[in-house]
Write an enzyme that holds these catalytic residues in place. Structure first.
Site, PDB file in Angstrom:
ATOM      1  CD  GLU A  21      -3.047  -1.047   0.349  1.00  0.00           C
ATOM      2  OE1 GLU A  21      -3.167  -0.029  -0.450  1.00  0.00           O
ATOM      3  OE2 GLU A  21      -3.709  -2.161   0.104  1.00  0.00           O
TER       4      GLU A  21
ATOM      5  CB  CYS B 205      -1.876   7.096   1.343  1.00  0.00           C
ATOM      6  SG  CYS B 205      -3.130   6.161   1.959  1.00  0.00           S
TER       7      CYS B 205
HETATM    8  P1  NAD Z   1       8.650   4.903   4.521  1.00  0.00           P
HETATM    9  O1  NAD Z   1       8.347   4.234   3.094  1.00  0.00           O
HETATM   10  O2  NAD Z   1       9.730   5.797   4.488  1.00  0.00           O
HETATM   11  O3  NAD Z   1       8.625   3.970   5.713  1.00  0.00           O
HETATM   12  C1  NAD Z   1       7.472   2.989   5.977  1.00  0.00           C
HETATM   13  C2  NAD Z   1       8.077   1.878   6.798  1.00  0.00           C
HETATM   14  O4  NAD Z   1       9.141   0.932   5.934  1.00  0.00           O
HETATM   15  C3  NAD Z   1       8.651   2.296   8.266  1.00  0.00           C
HETATM   16  O5  NAD Z   1       8.402   1.586   8.962  1.00  0.00           O
HETATM   17  C4  NAD Z   1      10.169   2.242   7.708  1.00  0.00           C
HETATM   18  O6  NAD Z   1      11.020   2.026   8.837  1.00  0.00           O
HETATM   19  C5  NAD Z   1      10.314   0.916   6.749  1.00  0.00           C
HETATM   20  N1  NAD Z   1      11.323   1.027   6.056  1.00  0.00           N
HETATM   21  C6  NAD Z   1      12.327   1.659   5.514  1.00  0.00           C
HETATM   22  N2  NAD Z   1      13.278   1.148   4.613  1.00  0.00           N
HETATM   23  C7  NAD Z   1      12.669  -0.092   4.623  1.00  0.00           C
HETATM   24  C8  NAD Z   1      13.456  -1.078   3.858  1.00  0.00           C
HETATM   25  N3  NAD Z   1      14.363  -0.869   2.805  1.00  0.00           N
HETATM   26  N4  NAD Z   1      12.773  -2.207   3.976  1.00  0.00           N
HETATM   27  C9  NAD Z   1      11.957  -2.477   4.506  1.00  0.00           C
HETATM   28  N5  NAD Z   1      11.136  -1.514   5.454  1.00  0.00           N
HETATM   29  C10 NAD Z   1      11.819  -0.449   5.456  1.00  0.00           C
HETATM   30  O7  NAD Z   1       7.072   5.670   4.569  1.00  0.00           O
HETATM   31  P2  NAD Z   1       6.929   6.812   5.546  1.00  0.00           P
HETATM   32  O8  NAD Z   1       7.421   8.081   5.263  1.00  0.00           O
HETATM   33  O9  NAD Z   1       7.004   6.198   6.785  1.00  0.00           O
HETATM   34  O10 NAD Z   1       5.277   6.886   5.176  1.00  0.00           O
HETATM   35  C11 NAD Z   1       4.784   7.820   4.362  1.00  0.00           C
HETATM   36  C12 NAD Z   1       4.389   7.306   2.860  1.00  0.00           C
HETATM   37  O11 NAD Z   1       3.432   6.180   3.180  1.00  0.00           O
HETATM   38  C13 NAD Z   1       3.653   8.146   1.795  1.00  0.00           C
HETATM   39  O12 NAD Z   1       4.112   7.807   0.654  1.00  0.00           O
HETATM   40  C14 NAD Z   1       2.480   7.748   2.029  1.00  0.00           C
HETATM   41  O13 NAD Z   1       1.471   7.945   0.632  1.00  0.00           O
HETATM   42  C15 NAD Z   1       2.398   6.098   2.233  1.00  0.00           C
HETATM   43  N6  NAD Z   1       1.209   5.724   2.904  1.00  0.00           N
HETATM   44  C16 NAD Z   1       0.344   4.781   1.958  1.00  0.00           C
HETATM   45  C17 NAD Z   1      -0.792   4.153   2.827  1.00  0.00           C
HETATM   46  C18 NAD Z   1      -1.543   3.370   1.663  1.00  0.00           C
HETATM   47  O14 NAD Z   1      -2.553   2.835   2.293  1.00  0.00           O
HETATM   48  N7  NAD Z   1      -1.492   3.078   0.300  1.00  0.00           N
HETATM   49  C19 NAD Z   1      -1.335   4.549   3.737  1.00  0.00           C
HETATM   50  C20 NAD Z   1      -0.446   5.345   4.549  1.00  0.00           C
HETATM   51  C21 NAD Z   1       0.819   5.927   4.052  1.00  0.00           C
END
Ligand code: NAD
Length: 496
Positions: A256, A290
């Site tokens: 997501e 999001c």
């Molecule tokens: P992010 O991708 O930076 O981090 C999300 C999670 O991934 C964190 O727990 C982080 O520690 C982890 N992570 C980071 N690097 C990783 C790796 N290499 N492997 C596995 N895990 C890793 O996102 P964010 O900045 O925390 O959140 C904002 C983003 O999330 C925005 O783009 C938003 O649109 C999206 N989002 C999407 C939805 C949806 O349902 N589509 C919902 C909420 C947020």
């Protein structure tokens, strides 16, 4: 429950401490810890344990042991256990909401709402039928489709709505007979750790494990051979890394990811009437959703009036520390995001065609506050319009031809949601169907329903969460072909 943080908890001793991982039903500390920042002050207020690789291995082993038992626990008992977990969440909702506001920044009433929705999601998802289906039953034989659990699920969540994203993953995984390891974002880990603490009293040991840590921990989870599926919510860039990491063992993956949702406003609307709904669909959670409206396409006949109405709302909305009474928008959640939004604003301010109708700058105070910003005059090809800003900033674009607006709305690598606003509902439905997105609305935008599949088209995601469709993503289907004489061995249900 002995909460480390309650509204009256003394903080004189410095940073709040005492948060623990949950591994195999037990509280586990780490040798290392990292600070958690209150985005309303920019100052650390708590310490969070930082899980090691050995602790991840221990969690995977505990989850695998528990799964051997949990998968044979009758569905009704799994449902009851999860609903007891939802009840525990409700009992602790007020304390958890304060903690969530403290680490995430959102207004307290919004944090309370997030916890309520998180608990309700568990109840709703565990009411969905996941029994086998009959695919064929005739003289040639009987064919049933059975679903079995995958094993240990790894859930990785972001910082914007951490609890309302974590609990459906927990409910879906566990209801289907899997066990789970949840890793929250290092920016907002504490409330999720508290979910683990609650689970220790109501779920069998090892069924729900919660580990806090940095991005590296996320990567270890995606690559771990003992984990069968990753349910990831976060940015597109990280989603691509997760997909790559999961490929080593062909894990099942649900992604997501980000969105850059367009809303298209037709010429027959009453601008002042719909302005508040458009405003909140864009600015809820300070734009850090999001599927918030991130591009607003407005017919030129109503463009100026709608711009005025939205700019007025942006100037009047109360921004502040989420723990203060009456605050409607909190800060941006973290320094990195604050800097990123400021870069987009600087670029916007530097463009001659940009007309900043409200905001356009950070607030002159401590914490990560951006003034709610409305920008007219920009077109595609600019960072504010083309990319997901993920902050309280909305570009308004003008159009005079609906086909052109639809084409521009679809001209994006994202495809999470989209909406059409009009008094002509039939016309709205026709146009909404042309949006290349996972969810399209007419006269509405934002919000999930646990009974409906949710996910993104294009780079906004892979697979669906929630509803029967989402639950199937947490199970492996097996086609069972039987001779005609054999009757059902399972619990057949009509095909959906
Ligand atoms: P992010 O991708 O930076 O981090 C999300 C999670 O991934 C964190 O727990 C982080 O520690 C982890 N992570 C980071 N690097 C990783 C790796 N290499 N492997 C596995 N895990 C890793 O996102 P964010 O900045 O925390 O959140 C904002 C983003 O999330 C925005 O783009 C938003 O649109 C999206 N989002 C999407 C939805 C949806 O349902 N589509 C919902 C909420 C947020």
């Amino acid at each position: 429950m002995n909460m480390p943080l309650s509204p009256s908890a003394p903080e004189a001793a410095g940073l709040l401490d005492g948060y623990t991982h949950t591994i195999g039903g037990k509280a586990v500390e780490s040798e290392r810890a990292f600070p958690v920042i209150d985005p309303a002050t920019g100052q650390p207020f708590a310490l969070c344990p930082d899980a090691s690789r050995a602790q991840l291995d221990a969690a995977v082993a505990a989850a695998a042991r528990a799964q051997a038992m949990w998968r044979h626990t009758p569905l009704a008992a799994r449902r009851d256990a999860l609903r007891a977990f939802a009840a525990a969440l409700r009992q602790n909702r007020d304390d958890l909401a304060v903690l969530l506001t403290r680490e995430q920044g959102k207004p307290l009433h919004r944090a309370q709402d997030e916890l309520d929705r998180a608990a309700n999601a568990i109840d709703i998802l565990t009411g969905i039928d996941i029994g086998p289906e009959v695919l064929r039953d005739d003289a040639s034989g009987r064919v049933e489709l059975h679903y079995r659990p995958l094993g240990v699920v790894g859930a990785i969540t972001p910082w914007n709505v951490p609890i309302v994203l974590a609990t459906p993953k927990i409910a879906q995984a566990l209801y289907c007979g899997n066990t789970i390891i949840v890793k929250p974002s290092p920016y907002t880990p504490l409330t999720t750790l508290e979910l683990g603490r609650l689970a220790r009293d109501v779920l069998p040991a090892g069924v729900l494990n919660v580990l806090a840590g940095g991005n590296e921990l996320g990567q270890w989870i995606t690559e771990h051979p003992g984990i069968a599926k990753i349910s990831f919510t976060g940015s597109v860039a990280t989603g691509k890394r997760v997909l790559a990491g999961a490929s080593s063992t062909i894990k099942r993956v649900t992604l997501e990811l980000g969105g850059n949702d367009a809303a298209i406003v037709l010429d027959d609307v009453q601008p002042r009437e719909i302005a508040p709904r458009l405003f909140w669909a864009a600015f809820h959670n300070s734009g850090q959703i999001c599927m918030a409206i991130k591009r607003l396409y407005v017919h030129e006949a109503v463009h100026d009036e709608l711009c005025d109405a939205l700019a007025q709302l942006a100037r009047e909305v109360k921004v502040g520390n989420g723990l203060e009474e009456g605050v409607e928008l909190g800060p941006v959640q973290n320094r990195m995001q604050f800097d990123s939004v400021q870069r987009v604003l600087a670029d916007t301010r530097g463009r001659a065609e940009a007309r900043i109708l409200a905001g356009g700058h950070a607030l002159d105070r401590e914490g990560y506050f951006i003034a709610p910003t409305i920008v007219a005059g920009l077109g595609e090809g600019t960072p504010l319009v083309d990319e997901e800003t993920f902050g309280p900033v909305l570009p308004i674009l003008s159009f005079n031809d609906v086909d052109d607006a639809v084409e521009r709305a679809n001209r994006s690598r994202y495809g999470l949601g989209g909406s059409v606003w009009t008094q002509d509902l039939d016309r709205g439905a026709q146009i909404a169907q042309r949006l290349e997105v996972g969810t399209a609305w007419v006269n509405h935008h934002l919000g999930t329903d646990m009974l409906l599949p949710f996910g993104g088209a294009k780079e906004s995601g892979l697979g669906r969460e929630y509803s029967g469709m989402g639950l199937k993503g947490y199970m492996e289907p097996t086609v069972l072909k039987l001779p005609a004489a054999v009757r059902s061995i399972g619990r057949p249900t009509p095909r959906p």
